[in-house]
Motif scaffolding. Structure first.
Motif, PDB file in Angstrom:
ATOM      1  N   ALA A  68       0.759  -1.268  -0.103  1.00  0.00           N
ATOM      2  CA  ALA A  68       0.128   0.015  -0.086  1.00  0.00           C
ATOM      3  C   ALA A  68       0.903   1.366   0.037  1.00  0.00           C
ATOM      4  N   ARG A  69       1.911   1.425   0.751  1.00  0.00           N
ATOM      5  CA  ARG A  69       2.686   2.370   0.792  1.00  0.00           C
ATOM      6  C   ARG A  69       3.831   2.615  -0.191  1.00  0.00           C
ATOM      7  N   TYR A  70       4.244   1.577  -0.893  1.00  0.00           N
ATOM      8  CA  TYR A  70       5.131   1.912  -1.961  1.00  0.00           C
ATOM      9  C   TYR A  70       4.947   1.262  -3.197  1.00  0.00           C
ATOM     10  N   SER A  71       3.678   0.624  -3.439  1.00  0.00           N
ATOM     11  CA  SER A  71       3.163   0.359  -4.780  1.00  0.00           C
ATOM     12  C   SER A  71       4.077  -0.651  -5.433  1.00  0.00           C
ATOM     13  N   VAL A  72       4.477  -1.691  -4.570  1.00  0.00           N
ATOM     14  CA  VAL A  72       5.568  -3.000  -5.005  1.00  0.00           C
ATOM     15  C   VAL A  72       4.446  -4.081  -4.977  1.00  0.00           C
ATOM     16  N   ALA A  73       5.068  -5.267  -5.660  1.00  0.00           N
ATOM     17  CA  ALA A  73       4.210  -6.419  -5.861  1.00  0.00           C
ATOM     18  C   ALA A  73       4.132  -7.283  -4.619  1.00  0.00           C
ATOM     19  N   TYR A  74       3.081  -7.864  -3.978  1.00  0.00           N
ATOM     20  CA  TYR A  74       2.945  -8.285  -2.779  1.00  0.00           C
ATOM     21  C   TYR A  74       4.164  -9.459  -2.551  1.00  0.00           C
ATOM     22  N   ASP A  75       4.336 -10.238  -3.921  1.00  0.00           N
ATOM     23  CA  ASP A  75       5.449 -11.321  -3.800  1.00  0.00           C
ATOM     24  C   ASP A  75       6.887 -10.763  -3.530  1.00  0.00           C
ATOM     25  N   LYS A  76       7.060  -9.552  -3.777  1.00  0.00           N
ATOM     26  CA  LYS A  76       8.296  -8.913  -3.641  1.00  0.00           C
ATOM     27  C   LYS A  76       8.240  -8.372  -1.984  1.00  0.00           C
ATOM     28  N   ALA A  77       7.122  -7.853  -1.691  1.00  0.00           N
ATOM     29  CA  ALA A  77       6.934  -7.491  -0.291  1.00  0.00           C
ATOM     30  C   ALA A  77       7.034  -8.422   0.535  1.00  0.00           C
ATOM     31  N   ILE A  78       6.385  -9.650   0.543  1.00  0.00           N
ATOM     32  CA  ILE A  78       6.545 -10.630   1.371  1.00  0.00           C
ATOM     33  C   ILE A  78       8.034 -11.408   1.489  1.00  0.00           C
TER      34      ILE A  78
END
Length: 82
Positions: free
Chosen positions: A54-64
């Motif tokens: 939500a904050r950085y508009s990155v893909a969920y896979d990358k974030a997790i």
């Protein structure tokens, strides 16, 4: 997950600092690392990843993957407990 008793975390202008009072060492976290750490401590890794998305508009896979890497490093450094 929680910080060990002798570990403290303080927010800074550019993110945060985690201090290991036992070893006298510290880790500096950038803004996204600080955001992830706080979210993990409060709500777990899934919420932390969603917060980064939500904050950085990155893909969920990358974030997790990034959140899991942070958690792994915290455990390796013996800064956190389950």
């Amino acid at each position: 997950m929680r910080l060990r008793e002798d570990v403290s975390a303080v927010e800074t202008d550019g993110g945060g600092v985690v201090l290991d009072g036992r070893a006298g060492t510290y880790w500096q976290l950038n803004n996204s690392g600080w955001l992830a750490l706080n979210a993990v401590l409060q709500s777990g890794q899934d919420v932390a990843a969603a917060t980064l998305v939500a904050r950085y508009s990155v893909a969920y896979d990358k974030a997790i993957a990034d959140v899991r890497s942070l958690i792994d490093r915290l455990f390796e450094a013996e800064l956190v407990l389950r």
